[in-house]
Design an enzyme around this catalytic site. Structure first.
Site, PDB file in Angstrom:
ATOM      1  N   ARG A 118       0.877  -1.281   0.138  1.00  0.00           N
ATOM      2  CA  ARG A 118      -0.171   0.000   0.034  1.00  0.00           C
ATOM      3  C   ARG A 118       0.902   1.330   0.067  1.00  0.00           C
ATOM      4  NH1 ARG A 118      -3.079  -3.073   3.747  1.00  0.00           N
ATOM      5  NH2 ARG A 118      -4.609  -3.812   2.832  1.00  0.00           N
ATOM      6  N   LYS A 140       3.289  11.362 -11.184  1.00  0.00           N
ATOM      7  CA  LYS A 140       2.310  10.706 -12.168  1.00  0.00           C
ATOM      8  C   LYS A 140       3.232   9.356 -12.294  1.00  0.00           C
ATOM      9  CE  LYS A 140      -0.245  13.719 -15.194  1.00  0.00           C
ATOM     10  NZ  LYS A 140      -0.561  13.829 -16.496  1.00  0.00           N
ATOM     11  N   GLU A 182      10.918  18.923 -24.945  1.00  0.00           N
ATOM     12  CA  GLU A 182      10.014  19.184 -23.385  1.00  0.00           C
ATOM     13  C   GLU A 182      10.575  20.608 -22.785  1.00  0.00           C
ATOM     14  OE1 GLU A 182       7.374  17.953 -22.360  1.00  0.00           O
ATOM     15  OE2 GLU A 182       7.187  15.960 -23.516  1.00  0.00           O
ATOM     16  N   LYS A 224       7.850  23.056 -13.438  1.00  0.00           N
ATOM     17  CA  LYS A 224       7.009  21.928 -13.256  1.00  0.00           C
ATOM     18  C   LYS A 224       6.608  22.021 -11.915  1.00  0.00           C
ATOM     19  CE  LYS A 224       5.523  17.572 -14.209  1.00  0.00           C
ATOM     20  NZ  LYS A 224       5.639  16.216 -15.026  1.00  0.00           N
ATOM     21  N   GLU A 234      -4.102  17.512 -11.733  1.00  0.00           N
ATOM     22  CA  GLU A 234      -4.531  17.762 -13.156  1.00  0.00           C
ATOM     23  C   GLU A 234      -5.864  18.003 -13.367  1.00  0.00           C
ATOM     24  OE1 GLU A 234      -3.500  14.568 -16.103  1.00  0.00           O
ATOM     25  OE2 GLU A 234      -2.551  16.216 -17.125  1.00  0.00           O
ATOM     26  N   ARG A 238      -2.454  22.435 -14.751  1.00  0.00           N
ATOM     27  CA  ARG A 238      -1.666  21.238 -15.104  1.00  0.00           C
ATOM     28  C   ARG A 238      -1.596  20.740 -16.456  1.00  0.00           C
ATOM     29  NH1 ARG A 238       0.854  16.616 -11.226  1.00  0.00           N
ATOM     30  NH2 ARG A 238       2.201  15.468 -12.962  1.00  0.00           N
ATOM     31  N   ASN A 242       0.666  20.039 -21.357  1.00  0.00           N
ATOM     32  CA  ASN A 242       0.361  19.246 -22.592  1.00  0.00           C
ATOM     33  C   ASN A 242       0.348  20.235 -23.775  1.00  0.00           C
ATOM     34  OD1 ASN A 242      -0.106  16.739 -21.115  1.00  0.00           O
ATOM     35  ND2 ASN A 242      -2.199  17.456 -20.854  1.00  0.00           N
ATOM     36  N   HIS A 245       1.122  18.406 -27.094  1.00  0.00           N
ATOM     37  CA  HIS A 245       0.811  16.761 -26.869  1.00  0.00           C
ATOM     38  C   HIS A 245      -0.378  16.331 -27.396  1.00  0.00           C
ATOM     39  CE1 HIS A 245       4.175  17.423 -24.249  1.00  0.00           C
ATOM     40  NE2 HIS A 245       4.152  16.147 -23.849  1.00  0.00           N
ATOM     41  N   HIS A 249       0.515  13.045 -28.972  1.00  0.00           N
ATOM     42  CA  HIS A 249       0.035  11.671 -28.597  1.00  0.00           C
ATOM     43  C   HIS A 249      -0.574  10.788 -29.691  1.00  0.00           C
ATOM     44  CE1 HIS A 249      -0.269  13.042 -24.149  1.00  0.00           C
ATOM     45  NE2 HIS A 249       0.852  12.278 -24.256  1.00  0.00           N
ATOM     46  N   HIS A 262       8.951  10.175 -28.329  1.00  0.00           N
ATOM     47  CA  HIS A 262       7.826  10.963 -27.522  1.00  0.00           C
ATOM     48  C   HIS A 262       8.326  12.658 -27.919  1.00  0.00           C
ATOM     49  CE1 HIS A 262       4.999  12.569 -24.597  1.00  0.00           C
ATOM     50  NE2 HIS A 262       5.937  13.142 -24.205  1.00  0.00           N
TER      51      HIS A 262
HETATM   52  N1  LIG Z   1       5.159  10.409 -15.511  1.00  0.00           N
HETATM   53  C1  LIG Z   1       5.108  11.289 -16.243  1.00  0.00           C
HETATM   54  O1  LIG Z   1       4.767  12.649 -15.794  1.00  0.00           O
HETATM   55  C2  LIG Z   1       5.495  11.052 -17.659  1.00  0.00           C
HETATM   56  C3  LIG Z   1       5.871  12.452 -18.385  1.00  0.00           C
HETATM   57  C4  LIG Z   1       6.347  11.945 -19.854  1.00  0.00           C
HETATM   58  C5  LIG Z   1       6.574  10.807 -20.252  1.00  0.00           C
HETATM   59  N2  LIG Z   1       6.382   9.861 -19.419  1.00  0.00           N
HETATM   60  C6  LIG Z   1       6.819   8.610 -19.745  1.00  0.00           C
HETATM   61  O2  LIG Z   1       8.158   8.334 -19.749  1.00  0.00           O
HETATM   62  C7  LIG Z   1       8.489   7.421 -20.874  1.00  0.00           C
HETATM   63  C8  LIG Z   1       9.537   7.783 -21.941  1.00  0.00           C
HETATM   64  O3  LIG Z   1      10.460   8.292 -21.194  1.00  0.00           O
HETATM   65  P1  LIG Z   1      11.940   8.376 -21.814  1.00  0.00           P
HETATM   66  O4  LIG Z   1      11.945   9.244 -22.773  1.00  0.00           O
HETATM   67  O5  LIG Z   1      12.894   8.849 -20.522  1.00  0.00           O
HETATM   68  O6  LIG Z   1      12.214   6.864 -22.359  1.00  0.00           O
HETATM   69  P2  LIG Z   1      12.921   5.533 -21.761  1.00  0.00           P
HETATM   70  O7  LIG Z   1      12.776   5.484 -20.246  1.00  0.00           O
HETATM   71  O8  LIG Z   1      12.519   4.428 -22.319  1.00  0.00           O
HETATM   72  O9  LIG Z   1      14.576   5.802 -21.902  1.00  0.00           O
HETATM   73  C9  LIG Z   1      14.771   6.016 -23.353  1.00  0.00           C
HETATM   74  C10 LIG Z   1      15.989   4.909 -23.777  1.00  0.00           C
HETATM   75  O10 LIG Z   1      17.237   5.380 -23.342  1.00  0.00           O
HETATM   76  C11 LIG Z   1      17.943   4.716 -22.471  1.00  0.00           C
HETATM   77  N3  LIG Z   1      18.716   5.316 -21.373  1.00  0.00           N
HETATM   78  C12 LIG Z   1      18.066   5.966 -20.515  1.00  0.00           C
HETATM   79  N4  LIG Z   1      18.900   6.821 -19.726  1.00  0.00           N
HETATM   80  C13 LIG Z   1      20.158   6.498 -20.370  1.00  0.00           C
HETATM   81  C14 LIG Z   1      21.556   6.827 -19.753  1.00  0.00           C
HETATM   82  N5  LIG Z   1      21.686   7.659 -19.102  1.00  0.00           N
HETATM   83  N6  LIG Z   1      22.514   6.184 -21.001  1.00  0.00           N
HETATM   84  C15 LIG Z   1      22.113   5.452 -21.844  1.00  0.00           C
HETATM   85  N7  LIG Z   1      21.081   4.978 -22.148  1.00  0.00           N
HETATM   86  C16 LIG Z   1      20.137   5.536 -21.245  1.00  0.00           C
HETATM   87  C17 LIG Z   1      16.873   3.481 -21.925  1.00  0.00           C
HETATM   88  O11 LIG Z   1      17.397   2.299 -21.689  1.00  0.00           O
HETATM   89  C18 LIG Z   1      16.067   3.377 -23.084  1.00  0.00           C
HETATM   90  O12 LIG Z   1      16.339   2.737 -24.332  1.00  0.00           O
HETATM   91  C19 LIG Z   1       7.174   6.895 -21.541  1.00  0.00           C
HETATM   92  O13 LIG Z   1       6.687   5.904 -20.927  1.00  0.00           O
HETATM   93  C20 LIG Z   1       6.325   7.930 -20.983  1.00  0.00           C
HETATM   94  O14 LIG Z   1       4.881   7.600 -20.869  1.00  0.00           O
HETATM   95  C21 LIG Z   1       5.930   9.893 -18.089  1.00  0.00           C
END
Ligand SMILES: NC(=O)c1ccc[n+]([C@@H]2O[C@H](COP(=O)([O-])OP(=O)(O)OC[C@H]3O[C@@H](n4cnc5c(N)ncnc54)[C@H](O)[C@@H]3O)[C@@H](O)[C@H]2O)c1
Length: 365
Positions: A118, A140, A182, A224, A234, A238, A242, A245, A249, A262
């Site tokens: 929990r 999130k 971003e 942020k 949100e 907030r 987006n 986005h 998306h 992304h």
């Molecule tokens: N929670 C939120 O508010 C929020 C906001 C935006 C996106 N997201 C989510 O985030 C995800 C995308 O995140 P991302 O773009 O960071 O992608 P990711 O976490 O998939 O990382 C991208 C790639 O880079 C590699 N990588 C990461 N850090 C590294 C480093 N320092 N050195 C070498 N390789 C590295 C990872 O292994 C992966 O292959 C999606 O699932 C999306 O839905 C969440």
């Protein structure tokens, strides 16, 4: 090192931004704590050992689970793997889950922390630019279902975020540049001065200059943090986060999450939102052009064709209508009034949506 405080009452926490940061400093003085570090198959081997050593220096007993890299791991099957590893490591209610990686790991490990026993404490150690300025801040967490992205999740704040810019040195170029989209977004929605500084620092940004990065990442986290403190769950403002986005998306969905990253989809989405903003909000054309110009100089796509494929408008329009943030199948947009100021919840006439798509569908301007 820079510290940004996220002010959320008893769920407040600090984000530390800098090089070679400690991890777990917020837990110092507590005895007998256990930590499960969750990472992925790329990041774990590169940065996992150091992260565990830093946690051990704070007196924690650590273990680590690396899930396969990539969005496919952000699902319930890997959630179960984390629960298994947490039980095996003997985590209790005072323990901590440490998310070491990009947004995928942050969302997955974050939801595990929100739900295991929990709720156990969560530390975010973001290693992509996107996760430093966006996903690790604000609470999130989510996993994907076969039916769609991020359909199960929770708002769950970490107790600490340690954004160690040194980890960015191993991030692949395309992932890094994608994260810059971003960063540009924060300038457009909130801070024209940040936008201007980025225009002046393109070389420093592209070479991952330490000083430029610390300044820019810290400012994005401040923005942020300010937005999240106003609207944690949100319900209103907030939504400004987006910007770009709504189409972004839809592009990700139509390209099946494999054709583009992304940030690349958001970059095109911001150019699209800029076109709509000129028509709907009197966004000055020279500012619209500055946004597209900066994105292009940073190596980001500014037209649909730059993504290497051109999905049909009808499909994208359908995907925008089906977005989980859509009400009554009418997509709502964040639109710019001027650099640093946006309006949210804007419905836009269908003809205009299509007209603006024709402009950006034509590719780079
Ligand atoms: N929670 C939120 O508010 C929020 C906001 C935006 C996106 N997201 C989510 O985030 C995800 C995308 O995140 P991302 O773009 O960071 O992608 P990711 O976490 O998939 O990382 C991208 C790639 O880079 C590699 N990588 C990461 N850090 C590294 C480093 N320092 N050195 C070498 N390789 C590295 C990872 O292994 C992966 O292959 C999606 O699932 C999306 O839905 C969440």
């Amino acid at each position: 090192m820079r510290t940004v405080h996220v002010n959320l009452g008893d769920r407040s926490y600090d984000i530390h931004i800098g090089h070679d940061l400690p991890v777990g400093a917020s837990l110092a003085g507590e005895e007998g704590l256990r930590a499960l570090v969750v990472s992925d198959g790329n990041v774990g081997p590169l940065h996992g050992e150091r992260c565990e050593t830093l946690l051990q220096a704070q007196g924690l007993t650590t273990s680590r689970l690396d899930v396969p890299a990539g969005e496919a791991s952000k699902d319930m099957a890997f959630m179960q793997r984390i629960y298994d590893a947490a039980l095996e490591a003997g985590l209790d209610r005072l323990s901590v889950i440490v998310a070491l990686g990009g947004g995928m790991v942050g969302d997955l490990a974050g939801f595990a922390a929100a739900t295991f026993l929990r709720g156990v404490r969560l530390i975010q150690v973001p290693t992509t630019l996107l996760s430093m300025v966006d996903s690790s801040v604000g609470g999130k967490t989510a996993v994907n279902l076969p039916q769609g992205k991020n359909l199960v999740g929770a708002f769950y704040q970490p107790v600490e975020v340690a954004a160690d810019l040194a980890t960015l040195s191993t991030l692949p170029e395309r992932e890094y540049v994608s994260g810059l989209a971003e960063v540009v977004k924060y300038g457009v929605i909130w801070d024209a001065e940040l936008f201007r500084r980025m225009e002046e620092s393109v070389d420093g940004l592209l070479s991952r200059d330490a000083t430029v990065l610390e300044d820019v990442v810290a400012r994005c986290c401040e923005i942020k943090a300010e937005v999240v403190a106003m609207d944690e769950r949100e319900a209103g403002v907030r939504a400004v986060l987006n910007y770009g986005h709504t189409l972004g998306h839809a592009l990700e969905k139509e390209l099946a999450y494999s054709g583009c990253l992304h940030g690349e989809a958001v970059s095109v989405g911001m150019v699209y939102a800029g076109e709509l903003s000129v028509k709907e909000k009197g966004f000055p054309e020279d500012e619209r052009d500055r946004v597209a110009g900066l994105l292009k100089r940073l190596g980001l796509p500014v037209g649909v064709r730059d993504l290497g494929t051109t999905p049909a408008w009808e499909k994208l329009r359908g995907a925008m209508a089906a977005d989980k943030k859509t009400r009554g199948r009418i997509p709502r947009f964040v639109l710019a009034e001027r650099l640093g100021s946006v309006a949210f919840g804007c419905a836009v006439d269908d003809d205009l949506l299509k007209e603006a798509f024709a402009v950006i569908g034509a590719g780079a301007s």
